[in-house]
Design a protein around this motif. Structure first.
Motif, PDB file in Angstrom:
ATOM      1  N   VAL A 172       0.588  -1.343  -0.078  1.00 49.72           N
ATOM      2  CA  VAL A 172      -0.309   0.283  -0.197  1.00 49.72           C
ATOM      3  C   VAL A 172       0.941   1.414  -0.148  1.00 49.72           C
ATOM      4  O   VAL A 172       0.540   2.206  -0.829  1.00 49.72           O
ATOM      5  N   ARG A 173       2.156   1.180   0.734  1.00 47.09           N
ATOM      6  CA  ARG A 173       2.675   2.219   1.018  1.00 47.09           C
ATOM      7  C   ARG A 173       3.748   2.918  -0.349  1.00 47.09           C
ATOM      8  O   ARG A 173       3.888   3.616  -1.551  1.00 47.09           O
ATOM      9  N   LYS A 174       3.927   1.459  -1.035  1.00 45.19           N
ATOM     10  CA  LYS A 174       3.679   1.454  -2.823  1.00 45.19           C
ATOM     11  C   LYS A 174       3.610   2.192  -3.529  1.00 45.19           C
ATOM     12  O   LYS A 174       3.302   2.773  -3.869  1.00 45.19           O
ATOM     13  N   LEU A 175       2.122   1.317  -3.269  1.00 46.48           N
ATOM     14  CA  LEU A 175       1.267   1.989  -4.205  1.00 46.48           C
ATOM     15  C   LEU A 175       0.577   3.358  -3.784  1.00 46.48           C
ATOM     16  O   LEU A 175      -0.471   4.046  -5.066  1.00 46.48           O
ATOM     17  N   ARG A 176       0.739   4.193  -3.058  1.00 42.28           N
ATOM     18  CA  ARG A 176       0.640   5.021  -2.736  1.00 42.28           C
ATOM     19  C   ARG A 176       1.232   6.426  -3.446  1.00 42.28           C
ATOM     20  O   ARG A 176       0.466   7.606  -3.941  1.00 42.28           O
ATOM     21  N   SER A 177       2.571   6.036  -4.081  1.00 39.90           N
ATOM     22  CA  SER A 177       2.200   6.897  -4.966  1.00 39.90           C
ATOM     23  C   SER A 177       2.619   6.855  -5.841  1.00 39.90           C
ATOM     24  O   SER A 177       3.189   7.874  -7.171  1.00 39.90           O
ATOM     25  N   ILE A 178       1.693   6.055  -6.882  1.00 40.95           N
ATOM     26  CA  ILE A 178       1.553   5.649  -8.177  1.00 40.95           C
ATOM     27  C   ILE A 178       0.721   7.111  -8.631  1.00 40.95           C
ATOM     28  O   ILE A 178      -0.301   7.187  -7.579  1.00 40.95           O
TER      29      ILE A 178
END
Lengths: 329, 310
Positions: A172-178
């Motif tokens: 989720v942390r990675k996805l948030r910056s997509i």
């Protein structure tokens, strides 16, 4: 076109064809296997014609044509007990993994998107639980809520949740910056809506792969707990408790614990193969060009590589290990 | 040094968490502890209330927790409901047996797993690789308690090579250690095999070869050293699982250890013992993980930097 390159193309085609054929055969075998397991769960009477509780006349009979797995001290048919014993074991392990998946995804998303103060507290608790052995967590829970199949489901669920939550939170942390998630936020999408519309669909692949690889471990933990006498109580059939009960007369009647033990072994094997099968179906590395699993096929875009998933050990994810492996990659 | 300090600080909340779980256990169990202690003695409600007061259960929760921690630091874990001996004494008298089993199982895992994984990784698809595959196949699928029974059936009862039930002799440790260690040997074999194959493809192995390093040097200096890092981490992570797996193995082989003690205490609702065992196993696990992280930090300086960046 030279002969050599033509030969190379031909070999490549042949190899691809045989790989396709192999994957179709595995898929058919897996589907049949899953149907068989479902049949044993839903209608055990189809396979075993004697009740697992029926006390026959010949006790402690060795395996024969009448009783292919022999009988126990009270003349009960061991084959029938093995068939009916599948239900508590599979219910406990599948239920436990399902519970852990749902709870893990929920906690992981909260940890990933909630305000910092909440997410830090939540993930600290998750880390603390991750630092404890799974069986110990399960034993603690059963000590508080008592024994039984439902307790095992709950215990497995709680014990496996941190592993899921950790991985989901990291994704989720990675996805948030997509871009599209940020775009949704810019356009005024609420946190809940972003979570359901954008985050959840992107997590599906990873979560399915993790859950399917966790089932084998859940079977092991569930049978361990019932082996310790914390699951189904005798005289009801259950692989773990039957195995423990037969262990006392191991030298005179080897069949009492051997067959439930074999049943556990075969189940873990099937679960592991099924896990690998699911993983090749939805391969996030994109080594396979086609995806047969339609409902999930379209969701592969923008999926961060599931590097945190270790198929051997779904739960023991050392937080200190992840950054190191990232750096190496 | 900073790395060591940071790692030490990070484990403090976990230790506190373990003690909180252990402490809360007495309140989460249905029924109250005084009732459990006086079970079967026809105690009047007044006697139960008196005992509750004596046990300090009427104080506010945080004060109870504080007392629990203070007692813990003095090595006092309360008294067993069953034998009325101190829990600390009962647990510590069983610890050596469990540590011996855990250590022996770990030894089995390393002695089988490391060489097998190495040879399988050096020569993939060779005969030895196939043997490794069979070993890890059995290890992953056969539950250790079933493997234990099979080993007892064949090795102890058929051939009478070693005692089936613990009789205190060192040979009695062989079967429990093999049955408990095999599964972890399988995991280790698979891990090391994969890493070795990967390391052989890496850039530094290629440049080492280009520099004219001998194959032995490449294997020991580059491939083995780099694949040992995840192996050490894995061994550390598995320590806790072996420790709890020992509970089951101890029950099967009748070994008087912490694990079997914990299992019987759970069924008899002997809460102080369960609390003590949780603290003991939990803290043992945390200490081992701490040591593993420090060892990995020494072997691979990159992890130290990675933790600093995180």
């Amino acid at each position: 076109m030279t002969t050599a390159s033509l030969a190379r193309t031909l070999t490549a085609t042949r190899r691809r064809r045989s790989a396709q054929r192999a994957s179709i055969v595995t898929s058919i075998a897996m589907i049949l296997m899953i149907m068989l397991v479902a049949a044993i769960l839903v209608a055990p009477g189809l396979f075993a014609h004697v009740s697992p509780l029926f006390n026959g006349t010949d006790s402690l009979a060795a395996p024969s044509a009448n009783h292919i797995f022999g009988t126990d001290q009270l003349g009960r048919d061991v084959f029938s007990r093995v068939i009916y014993g599948a239900r508590p074991v599979l219910l406990a392990s599948l239920g436990g993994v399902l519970l852990a998946t749902l709870a893990g995804v929920a906690i992981g998303i909260v940890g990933g998107v909630a305000p910092r103060i909440i997410s830090v507290v939540v993930m600290r608790i998750v880390d603390m639980l991750l630092a404890l052995p799974v069986l110990l967590i399960a034993l603690i829970l059963i000590a508080t809520i008592g024994s039984g199949v439902n307790s095992i489901i709950l215990a497995l669920g709680v014990a496996y949740t941190p592993g899921f939550a950790r991985v989901v939170e990291a994704s989720v942390r990675k996805l948030r910056s997509i871009e599209y998630v940020e775009a949704a936020k810019v356009f005024g999408s609420s946190g809940l809506r972003t979570a359901f519309r954008h985050l959840l669909p992107n997590l599906v692949t990873e979560v399915v792969v993790m859950a399917s690889s966790a089932i084998g471990w859940a079977v092991l933990t569930a049978t361990t707990l019932s082996f310790l006498g914390l699951g189904v109580q005798l005289p009801n059939p259950d692989w773990g408790s039957d195995l423990a009960a037969g262990a006392t007369s191991l030298s005179t009647a080897w069949w009492l614990s051997t067959f439930p033990g074999l049943a556990i072994t075969v189940t873990i094997l099937i679960a592991n193969f099924a896990g690998d099968w699911v993983m090749t179906l939805i391969d996030p590395t994109g080594r396979r060009t086609r995806t047969k699993f339609r409902p999930l096929g379209g969701l592969r875009t923008g999926m961060p590589a599931a590097q945190a998933i270790a198929p051997e050990e779904p739960v023991a994810l050392d937080p200190a290990e992840t950054p190191a492996s990232e750096e190496r990659a | 040094m900073a790395f060591t300090l940071r790692r030490l600080l990070a484990s403090i909340p976990v230790v506190l968490g373990v003690t909180i779980i252990a402490f809360l256990l007495i309140h989460m169990v249905p029924g109250n502890p005084a009732q459990a202690m006086l079970f079967g003695s026809n105690a009047s409600p007044a006697q139960i209330a008196a005992l509750n007061k004596q046990l300090g259960l009427t104080l506010p929760l945080w004060e109870q927790y504080w007392n629990f921690i203070v007692q813990l630091l003095h090595g006092d874990l309360g008294n067993s409901f069953v034998t009325h001996n101190t829990v600390a004494h009962e647990l510590l008298s069983r610890t050596p047996s469990t540590l011996a089993l855990t250590g022996a199982a770990m030894l089995v895992a390393i002695v089988i797993g490391v060489p097998l994984g190495l040879v399988a990784g050096i020569r993939p698809n060779s005969l030895l690789d196939n043997i490794a595959r069979v070993v890890s196949f059995i290890g992953v699928a056969v539950p250790y308690f079933f493997l234990a029974l099979l080993l007892v059936l064949v090795v102890a009862l058929q051939f009478n090579l070693v005692p089936a039930i613990d009789d205190g002799s060192p040979t009695a440790l062989i079967l429990p250690a093999i049955s408990l260690g095999w599964g972890y040997a399988a995991i280790l074999t698979r891990l090391i095999r994969g890493r070795v194959i990967e390391e052989y493809r890496s850039d530094y192995v290629r440049s080492a070869r280009a520099r004219g390093c001998s194959e032995t040097r490449v294997l020991l200096g580059h491939v083995f050293r780099n694949s040992s890092i995840p192996a050490i981490t894995m061994i550390g992570l598995q320590f806790g699982n072996i420790l709890t797996g020992a509970a089951v193995t101890e029950v099967i082989f009748g070994r008087p250890g912490v694990g079997s003690f914990l299992a019987t205490s759970i069924t008899t609702k002997n809460i102080p013992v369960v609390q003590g065992a949780i603290v003991l196993i939990g803290i043992g696990y945390i200490v081992i993980n701490l040591l593993v992280d420090l060892v990995v930090g020494v072997v691979d300086p990159r992890t130290r930097l990675a933790t600093a960046a995180a």
